[in-house]
Design an enzyme around this catalytic site. Structure first.
Site, PDB file in Angstrom:
ATOM      1  N   GLY A  81      11.489   3.016  -2.089  1.00 12.37           N
ATOM      2  CA  GLY A  81      12.578   2.161  -2.560  1.00 12.37           C
ATOM      3  C   GLY A  81      13.096   1.350  -1.382  1.00 12.37           C
ATOM      4  O   GLY A  81      13.347   1.911  -0.307  1.00 12.37           O
ATOM      5  N   ASN A 103      14.318   2.997   2.078  1.00  5.71           N
ATOM      6  CA  ASN A 103      13.580   2.816   3.325  1.00  5.71           C
ATOM      7  C   ASN A 103      14.466   2.214   4.416  1.00  5.71           C
ATOM      8  O   ASN A 103      14.354   2.576   5.592  1.00  5.71           O
ATOM      9  CB  ASN A 103      12.374   1.907   3.096  1.00  5.71           C
ATOM     10  CG  ASN A 103      11.340   2.506   2.174  1.00  5.71           C
ATOM     11  OD1 ASN A 103      11.248   3.719   2.019  1.00  5.71           O
ATOM     12  ND2 ASN A 103      10.550   1.651   1.544  1.00  5.71           N
ATOM     13  N   ARG A 125      10.826  -8.534  -7.248  1.00  7.00           N
ATOM     14  CA  ARG A 125       9.788  -7.860  -8.028  1.00  7.00           C
ATOM     15  C   ARG A 125       9.760  -8.563  -9.386  1.00  7.00           C
ATOM     16  O   ARG A 125      10.456  -8.182 -10.328  1.00  7.00           O
ATOM     17  CB  ARG A 125      10.105  -6.369  -8.191  1.00  7.00           C
ATOM     18  CG  ARG A 125      10.281  -5.632  -6.868  1.00  7.00           C
ATOM     19  CD  ARG A 125       8.979  -5.542  -6.112  1.00  7.00           C
ATOM     20  NE  ARG A 125       9.080  -4.728  -4.907  1.00  7.00           N
ATOM     21  CZ  ARG A 125       8.718  -5.135  -3.706  1.00  7.00           C
ATOM     22  NH1 ARG A 125       8.250  -6.368  -3.542  1.00  7.00           N
ATOM     23  NH2 ARG A 125       8.798  -4.331  -2.662  1.00  7.00           N
ATOM     24  N   GLY A 164       5.295 -12.573   7.350  1.00  5.85           N
ATOM     25  CA  GLY A 164       4.189 -11.671   7.580  1.00  5.85           C
ATOM     26  C   GLY A 164       3.802 -11.642   9.045  1.00  5.85           C
ATOM     27  O   GLY A 164       4.659 -11.621   9.938  1.00  5.85           O
ATOM     28  N   GLY A 204       9.288  -4.987   5.368  1.00  2.20           N
ATOM     29  CA  GLY A 204      10.479  -5.801   5.176  1.00  2.20           C
ATOM     30  C   GLY A 204      11.761  -4.991   5.265  1.00  2.20           C
ATOM     31  O   GLY A 204      12.777  -5.466   5.771  1.00  2.20           O
ATOM     32  N   ASP A 205      11.705  -3.749   4.791  1.00  2.70           N
ATOM     33  CA  ASP A 205      12.869  -2.873   4.876  1.00  2.70           C
ATOM     34  C   ASP A 205      13.172  -2.528   6.331  1.00  2.70           C
ATOM     35  O   ASP A 205      14.337  -2.407   6.732  1.00  2.70           O
ATOM     36  CB  ASP A 205      12.621  -1.595   4.077  1.00  2.70           C
ATOM     37  CG  ASP A 205      12.122  -1.883   2.674  1.00  2.70           C
ATOM     38  OD1 ASP A 205      12.599  -2.859   2.069  1.00  2.70           O
ATOM     39  OD2 ASP A 205      11.241  -1.142   2.195  1.00  2.70           O
TER      40      ASP A 205
END
Length: 306
Positions: free
Chosen positions: A29, A33, A158, A212, A242-243
């Protein structure tokens, strides 16, 4: 204290190829994270969510306890834990399908108060999509901002969970006056539409876009733009990268005593380049190992990189 508000779930990660490959459960999640990463970096951290009493929920909380995260703002429920089935492509990038109907996190209620000493609150991902919890997290965001707390937002789109894209995009714009720091991937930015200048004019002091392996770019309200390249690493997967960036940005701002709504815009070139390099280095370490395993402070040098 930095409070991370949002979902905790179980990622089911394939251990081979094909639709019937075995699935390994992993704690996850985006907000979860982020909370783990913050605590590993050494920031006092609390988690605000609603977590199931099932075995998965207990395992999620056990890891937070072991990491030193404050659980005083965690609510509990008898409903099951949300499941996210991951698929990882040849470049290590992860995509997800979700099982969310009737799960515990969706029934989160806005708390009457945050833990003592709270300076910042971070939001993002599924928790801002799935009702009725999404409205409760939104209420918490607006309340925190009205109290002068630093607020961070990572929409972490998402698309498969969003039934009405235009309605979500409008809702996203409505959050911006309550946001101090907006962080998003270049894929999120393209899906949402708009530009950093437009988002900054609506409220945030800074916008950070991740690209990225190409690195990170920060845009500030005074028109400045700061970029750093990504750090080369042999990528195992990108789960939690990303977290980790979210956590590294918040930890770095805290280390610079810059957790106030206006402070990020005043860091200047040296401060921003150091902060972005730190976040890129932390994310690279996460990408170098399987699953969401963010680095500890010791892996980033003295004082967690600062």
């Amino acid at each position: 204290m930095i409070v991370v508000a949002g979902e905790a779930l179980i990622d089911l990660v394939p251990q081979g190829t094909g639709a019937l490959a075995g699935l390994r459960p992993a704690l996850g999640g985006g907000p979860y994270n982020t909370a783990v990463a913050l605590a590993r970096l050494g920031s006092p951290t609390a988690f605000a969510s609603r977590v199931s009493r099932d075995a998965f929920g207990e395992a999620l909380l056990d890891r937070l306890r072991e990491t030193g995260v404050d659980l005083s703002a965690v609510q509990r429920g008898a409903e099951p834990t949300t499941l996210a089935v991951a698929s990882v492509d040849g470049n290590g990038s992860a995509a997800y399908s979700f099982y969310v109907d009737g799960t515990a996190d969706r029934l989160f209620a806005a708390p009457d108060a945050l833990p003592a000493g709270t300076r910042a609150v971070s939001f993002g991902t599924c928790s801002l999509v799935l009702e009725p919890g999404a409205s409760a997290y939104e209420e918490l965001m607006r309340t925190a901002a009205s109290q002068g707390l630093f607020t961070a937002l990572d929409p972490n789109i998402r698309a498969g969970l969003i039934p009405d894209a235009d309605a979500y995009r409008a809702r996203f714009k409505s959050w911006l006056p309550s946001v101090s720091l907006l962080k998003l991937s270049e894929e999120d930015a393209a899906w949402l539409g708009g530009t950093p200048h437009e988002w900054l004019s609506a409220g945030p002091s800074a916008v950070v876009i991740t690209q990225g392996g190409a690195g990170l770019t920060a845009f500030t309200r005074d028109g400045a733009v700061y970029s750093v390249p990504g750090e080369h690493v042999d990528v195992v997967d990108t789960i939690g990268a990303g977290d980790t960036v979210n956590a590294a940005l918040l930890h770095g701002l805290s280390a610079r005593d810059a957790l106030s709504p206006a402070a990020p815009a005043a860091l200047g070139p040296t401060g921003w380049h150091e902060l972005l390099r730190f976040a890129a280095r932390a994310a690279a370490i996460t990408c170098s190992r399987a699953g969401a395993e963010p680095p500890y402070a010791a892996e980033l040098g003295a004082r967690g990189g600062f």
